[in-house]
Design a protein around this motif. Structure first.
Motif, PDB file in Angstrom:
ATOM      1  N   GLN A 130      -1.254   7.358  19.160  1.00 55.15           N
ATOM      2  CA  GLN A 130      -0.905   5.945  19.298  1.00 55.15           C
ATOM      3  C   GLN A 130      -0.537   5.346  17.941  1.00 55.15           C
ATOM      4  O   GLN A 130       0.335   4.477  17.869  1.00 55.15           O
ATOM      5  CB  GLN A 130      -2.058   5.197  19.961  1.00 55.15           C
ATOM      6  CG  GLN A 130      -2.187   5.594  21.432  1.00 55.15           C
ATOM      7  CD  GLN A 130      -3.357   4.950  22.131  1.00 55.15           C
ATOM      8  OE1 GLN A 130      -4.156   4.247  21.521  1.00 55.15           O
ATOM      9  NE2 GLN A 130      -3.468   5.184  23.422  1.00 55.15           N
ATOM     10  N   GLU A 131      -1.201   5.820  16.900  1.00 54.51           N
ATOM     11  CA  GLU A 131      -0.849   5.348  15.554  1.00 54.51           C
ATOM     12  C   GLU A 131       0.604   5.709  15.264  1.00 54.51           C
ATOM     13  O   GLU A 131       1.376   4.881  14.765  1.00 54.51           O
ATOM     14  CB  GLU A 131      -1.762   6.005  14.515  1.00 54.51           C
ATOM     15  CG  GLU A 131      -1.430   5.621  13.079  1.00 54.51           C
ATOM     16  CD  GLU A 131      -2.226   6.440  12.071  1.00 54.51           C
ATOM     17  OE1 GLU A 131      -3.293   6.992  12.432  1.00 54.51           O
ATOM     18  OE2 GLU A 131      -1.780   6.532  10.909  1.00 54.51           O
ATOM     19  N   GLN A 135      -2.548   5.359   1.955  1.00 57.31           N
ATOM     20  CA  GLN A 135      -2.755   5.450   3.399  1.00 57.31           C
ATOM     21  C   GLN A 135      -3.304   6.830   3.763  1.00 57.31           C
ATOM     22  O   GLN A 135      -4.203   6.938   4.605  1.00 57.31           O
ATOM     23  CB  GLN A 135      -1.434   5.194   4.127  1.00 57.31           C
ATOM     24  CG  GLN A 135      -1.574   5.064   5.629  1.00 57.31           C
ATOM     25  CD  GLN A 135      -0.279   4.690   6.314  1.00 57.31           C
ATOM     26  OE1 GLN A 135       0.692   4.292   5.678  1.00 57.31           O
ATOM     27  NE2 GLN A 135      -0.242   4.821   7.631  1.00 57.31           N
ATOM     28  N   ARG A 152      -6.909   7.047   2.782  1.00 57.54           N
ATOM     29  CA  ARG A 152      -7.746   6.265   3.712  1.00 57.54           C
ATOM     30  C   ARG A 152      -7.974   7.027   5.017  1.00 57.54           C
ATOM     31  O   ARG A 152      -9.061   7.023   5.580  1.00 57.54           O
ATOM     32  CB  ARG A 152      -7.046   4.948   4.055  1.00 57.54           C
ATOM     33  CG  ARG A 152      -6.897   4.002   2.934  1.00 57.54           C
ATOM     34  CD  ARG A 152      -8.224   3.384   2.528  1.00 57.54           C
ATOM     35  NE  ARG A 152      -8.014   2.333   1.575  1.00 57.54           N
ATOM     36  CZ  ARG A 152      -7.716   1.098   1.931  1.00 57.54           C
ATOM     37  NH1 ARG A 152      -7.632   0.774   3.196  1.00 57.54           N
ATOM     38  NH2 ARG A 152      -7.497   0.195   0.993  1.00 57.54           N
ATOM     39  N   GLU A 153      -6.920   7.649   5.493  1.00 58.52           N
ATOM     40  CA  GLU A 153      -7.030   8.378   6.762  1.00 58.52           C
ATOM     41  C   GLU A 153      -7.951   9.571   6.615  1.00 58.52           C
ATOM     42  O   GLU A 153      -8.745   9.874   7.501  1.00 58.52           O
ATOM     43  CB  GLU A 153      -5.641   8.812   7.232  1.00 58.52           C
ATOM     44  CG  GLU A 153      -5.591   9.260   8.700  1.00 58.52           C
ATOM     45  CD  GLU A 153      -5.923  10.721   8.894  1.00 58.52           C
ATOM     46  OE1 GLU A 153      -5.735  11.504   7.924  1.00 58.52           O
ATOM     47  OE2 GLU A 153      -6.375  11.098   9.998  1.00 58.52           O
ATOM     48  N   MET A 181       0.849  -1.203   0.000  1.00 64.82           N
ATOM     49  CA  MET A 181       0.000   0.000   0.000  1.00 64.82           C
ATOM     50  C   MET A 181       0.879   1.246   0.000  1.00 64.82           C
ATOM     51  O   MET A 181       1.796   1.359   0.794  1.00 64.82           O
ATOM     52  CB  MET A 181      -0.866  -0.010   1.255  1.00 64.82           C
ATOM     53  CG  MET A 181      -1.829   1.141   1.329  1.00 64.82           C
ATOM     54  SD  MET A 181      -2.640   1.224   2.903  1.00 64.82           S
ATOM     55  CE  MET A 181      -1.252   1.188   4.000  1.00 64.82           C
ATOM     56  N   SER A 182       0.650   2.179  -0.869  1.00 68.71           N
ATOM     57  CA  SER A 182       1.514   3.357  -0.964  1.00 68.71           C
ATOM     58  C   SER A 182       1.147   4.356   0.130  1.00 68.71           C
ATOM     59  O   SER A 182       0.028   4.322   0.668  1.00 68.71           O
ATOM     60  CB  SER A 182       1.316   4.011  -2.324  1.00 68.71           C
ATOM     61  OG  SER A 182       0.067   4.672  -2.368  1.00 68.71           O
ATOM     62  N   PHE A 205     -11.377   8.310   6.727  1.00 72.08           N
ATOM     63  CA  PHE A 205     -11.733   7.839   8.070  1.00 72.08           C
ATOM     64  C   PHE A 205     -12.034   8.997   9.013  1.00 72.08           C
ATOM     65  O   PHE A 205     -12.986   8.960   9.783  1.00 72.08           O
ATOM     66  CB  PHE A 205     -10.575   6.992   8.626  1.00 72.08           C
ATOM     67  CG  PHE A 205     -10.835   6.398   9.970  1.00 72.08           C
ATOM     68  CD1 PHE A 205     -10.182   6.881  11.099  1.00 72.08           C
ATOM     69  CD2 PHE A 205     -11.728   5.348  10.124  1.00 72.08           C
ATOM     70  CE1 PHE A 205     -10.415   6.319  12.348  1.00 72.08           C
ATOM     71  CE2 PHE A 205     -11.962   4.790  11.368  1.00 72.08           C
ATOM     72  CZ  PHE A 205     -11.305   5.270  12.483  1.00 72.08           C
ATOM     73  N   ARG A 206     -11.219  10.023   8.931  1.00 68.99           N
ATOM     74  CA  ARG A 206     -11.446  11.198   9.793  1.00 68.99           C
ATOM     75  C   ARG A 206     -11.983  12.327   8.910  1.00 68.99           C
ATOM     76  O   ARG A 206     -11.362  13.386   8.761  1.00 68.99           O
ATOM     77  CB  ARG A 206     -10.151  11.602  10.492  1.00 68.99           C
ATOM     78  CG  ARG A 206      -9.678  10.555  11.490  1.00 68.99           C
ATOM     79  CD  ARG A 206      -8.501  11.037  12.324  1.00 68.99           C
ATOM     80  NE  ARG A 206      -8.170  10.046  13.344  1.00 68.99           N
ATOM     81  CZ  ARG A 206      -7.297   9.060  13.179  1.00 68.99           C
ATOM     82  NH1 ARG A 206      -6.649   8.941  12.045  1.00 68.99           N
ATOM     83  NH2 ARG A 206      -7.056   8.202  14.134  1.00 68.99           N
ATOM     84  N   ARG A 248      -3.929  10.883  16.551  1.00 68.50           N
ATOM     85  CA  ARG A 248      -3.143   9.799  15.966  1.00 68.50           C
ATOM     86  C   ARG A 248      -1.892   9.490  16.783  1.00 68.50           C
ATOM     87  O   ARG A 248      -0.959   8.870  16.269  1.00 68.50           O
ATOM     88  CB  ARG A 248      -2.767  10.166  14.524  1.00 68.50           C
ATOM     89  CG  ARG A 248      -3.975  10.323  13.636  1.00 68.50           C
ATOM     90  CD  ARG A 248      -3.616  10.911  12.284  1.00 68.50           C
ATOM     91  NE  ARG A 248      -2.970   9.927  11.436  1.00 68.50           N
ATOM     92  CZ  ARG A 248      -2.563  10.192  10.196  1.00 68.50           C
ATOM     93  NH1 ARG A 248      -2.739  11.392   9.691  1.00 68.50           N
ATOM     94  NH2 ARG A 248      -1.985   9.257   9.460  1.00 68.50           N
TER      95      ARG A 248
END
Lengths: 383, 219
Positions: A285-286, A6, A9-10, A1-2, A13-14, A283
């Motif tokens: 913890q990410e 990512q 996607r983030e 996954m590039s 998601f947010r 983010r």
């Protein structure tokens, strides 16, 4: 996954955080876009085909009878064309006036039709300002004629037009303007001088005042003093109503540029920066686990800066469209002098497509630094 | 494989200094299964993070495969973590917006190769998650999430697994399953350092280390 996948996607998601960032960036882009549109319209307006509307300063021989001047529309007194060169030489970066055109203007009769014959010199512009000369340039061997002349003499674009012993080509579409231009023939100054047998003579220098002050600020005194010091033997008159309207609009636009645009830029930057800080916090913890699995600081920074660039790019398109719509919709009301000249500029999209991602990345720089420098161990301990 | 010498870590909290690790020296050999136990605040997590190159010590050294971890640059240390260490945390720490497969592939050092994808799919199969490869972590149970975290830790075939209370949020059945995966890793030659309050791993551990107030109290 590039990394870009990512990032997208983030963002998805947010989405609320991303949407708020996008809104802030689009607002900035729209403000820049609208401001540029109005500025371009303002510039365009002063280049209108009806030349007299653009020039608001008239420098005429000192002996001119103003009553005669206003009745006839020109001075019957002459002055040497070298005065134009002397005034042009004085143009510097800090001019109070610009766009000088030497003019020879007189009544003339052709085939029983009385018209105004106007000879125009080249336009002198102050150096180093990057400004295009106002008015239009007349090519050798050509004339521009008014609509009433075209009708009376049954002439049109491309036809030959005889003045005295000379013949010229008509190069304009004679559109009715409702002004004296409709009974005017515009030609090169040298041609008019030869026709009227007034070699080396002019009876007016047209110019545009650059002070952009309203009447109550008394720009005319300043201009008369400045021009009088260079050319003692002239009178200076100003088209007040039109000058006032231009001055008011220019001052409004300058207030917008000096206040509104920087304010919007600052608020937009703070808005987006705060949202990025919130994003970094969400983010934590990410970021910690990305460090734990071996991601470097640069890779983590890339996730945030990449997000800023993507959102900036999207906002540039949306902002350009929104700003254009706002300019077309509300510009005429806010800036009535230029309302007819406000037009879309689609080059803005490509310009903003570069500027907005850079702006967004700069705004995201500090939050990104926070993300990269945070202690991953501390975030991984959090329950 | 892992050598800690006089490892010390101090924190500043509310204006005063807290000693989390106090001159801890220990050696963990390749292929060992070490359980680290102790009361809360005894320094277990700090020890684990220090061993994994995630926590700069205040004093002392940590050597992994003969290399001083904290003498490396941060880039070199990140590389060492990616190649040699697998982390598993109590709270899973999965990336919520990525699928299960993508969460595992996140551990790949560079652009995931075909080999990495194959390995990731194998791990999903091994951990019973293959049918849910495209799901997101929030669609999994706690046990499934922890299995995914273990799978992620194993993508790069690390030499050592460091696990901080990996069964803390799991029921006994899932806890046993996770310990089972650690056991398989150990049997295949891997080194495991497991911080836990539970006793599920005691039967397979080669050693139990006890920490109290930042010091080794028993080995």
């Amino acid at each position: 996954m590039s990394p870009w996948s990512q990032i997208i996607r983030e963002i998805a998601f947010r989405k609320w955080n991303a949407l708020l960032m996008f809104t802030g960036l689009a607002a900035v882009a729209a403000t820049i876009s609208m401001g540029k549109l109005i500025a371009e319209a303002d510039e365009r307006e002063t280049r209108r085909v009806t030349r007299d509307m653009g020039f608001n300063l008239r420098i005429i021989p000192a002996e001119t009878d103003l009553g005669q001047f206003y009745r006839d529309g020109y001075s019957r007194r002459m002055m040497d064309a070298s005065l134009l060169d002397r005034l042009a030489t004085s143009l510097t970066n800090n001019v109070e006036f610009n766009h000088l055109v030497g003019t020879l203007r007189h009544e003339y009769t052709i085939n029983g039709e009385t018209m105004m014959l106007v000879g125009l010199s080249e336009t002198y512009v102050a150096p180093g300002q990057g400004k295009k000369p106002m008015g239009f340039k007349i090519k050798p061997g050509t004339v521009h004629i008014g609509s009433e002349i075209a009708r009376a003499l049954k002439k049109k674009k491309g036809d030959k037009f005889h003045v005295g012993t000379a013949s010229y080509e008509i190069v304009n579409d004679a559109i009715e303007t409702g002004t004296q231009d409709d009974i005017t023939v515009f030609m090169r100054l040298e041609d008019a001088q030869a026709t009227m047998q007034l070699a080396g003579k002019i009876n007016e220098i047209e110019a545009i005042d650059c002070l952009c002050l309203t009447a109550d600020q008394d720009p005319l005194s300043i201009l008369r003093k400045t021009i009088g010091e260079i050319l003692p033997g002239v009178q200076v008159v100003q088209k007040r109503v039109q000058a006032d309207a231009r001055a008011k609009q220019r001052q409004t636009r300058e207030r917008v540029n000096q206040f509104v645009l920087p304010t919007v830029l600052l608020i937009g930057a703070l808005w987006v920066a705060v949202l990025f800080v919130i994003n970094v916090r969400d983010r934590r913890q990410e970021i910690g686990v990305l460090r734990a699995i071996g991601k470097r600081g640069g890779q983590i920074a890339g996730l945030f800066l990449g997000k800023a660039i993507l959102l900036g790019l999207a906002a540039s398109v949306a902002g350009a469209l929104l700003g254009t719509w706002l300019g077309l919709q509300f510009g005429p009301e806010l800036f009535p002098v230029t309302k007819n000249a406000i037009k879309p500029n689609w080059n803005l999209v490509s310009q903003l497509a570069v500027a907005m991602p850079v702006f967004a990345a700069l705004v995201a720089f500090i939050p990104t630094t926070l993300a990269v420098s945070q202690d991953p161990a501390a975030s991984l301990r959090e329950d | 494989m892992i050598h800690c010498s006089e490892l010390t870590k101090k924190f500043r909290r509310n204006g005063s200094e807290v000693v989390s690790l106090d001159r801890v020296s220990l050696e963990i050999g390749a292929g060992e299964f070490v359980v680290v136990r102790g009361p809360s605040g005894s320094g277990k997590t700090t020890l684990l993070l220090s061993i994994g190159g995630m926590q700069q010590p205040s004093a002392g050294t940590v050597t992994l495969d003969g290399e001083n971890l904290y003498a490396m640059s941060s880039t070199e240390r990140a590389r060492a973590r990616a190649d040699k260490v697998g982390f598993v945390f109590q709270m899973f720490h999965l990336v919520p917006y990525l699928s299960l497969l993508e969460n595992i592939l996140l551990a790949s050092p560079a652009w995931p190769s075909a080999e990495a994808r194959t390995r990731a799919n194998e791990l999903l199969e091994q951990f019973g998650l293959a049918k849910r490869a495209t799901h997101r972590p929030d669609e999994l149970s706690a046990g499934e999430r922890q299995r995914l975290a273990v799978a992620r830790a194993m993508l790069n075939r690390p030499g050592v697994l460091l696990a901080d209370e990996p069964t803390g949020n799991l029921d006994p059945e899932n806890a046993a399953s996770v310990i089972g995966h650690f056991t398989e890793f150990h049997k295949a030659g891997g080194t495991v350092v497991l911080v836990t309050h539970g006793t599920a791993a005691d039967s397979v551990a080669s050693r139990v280390i006890r920490l109290e107030q930042g010091r080794l109290a028993g080995d």
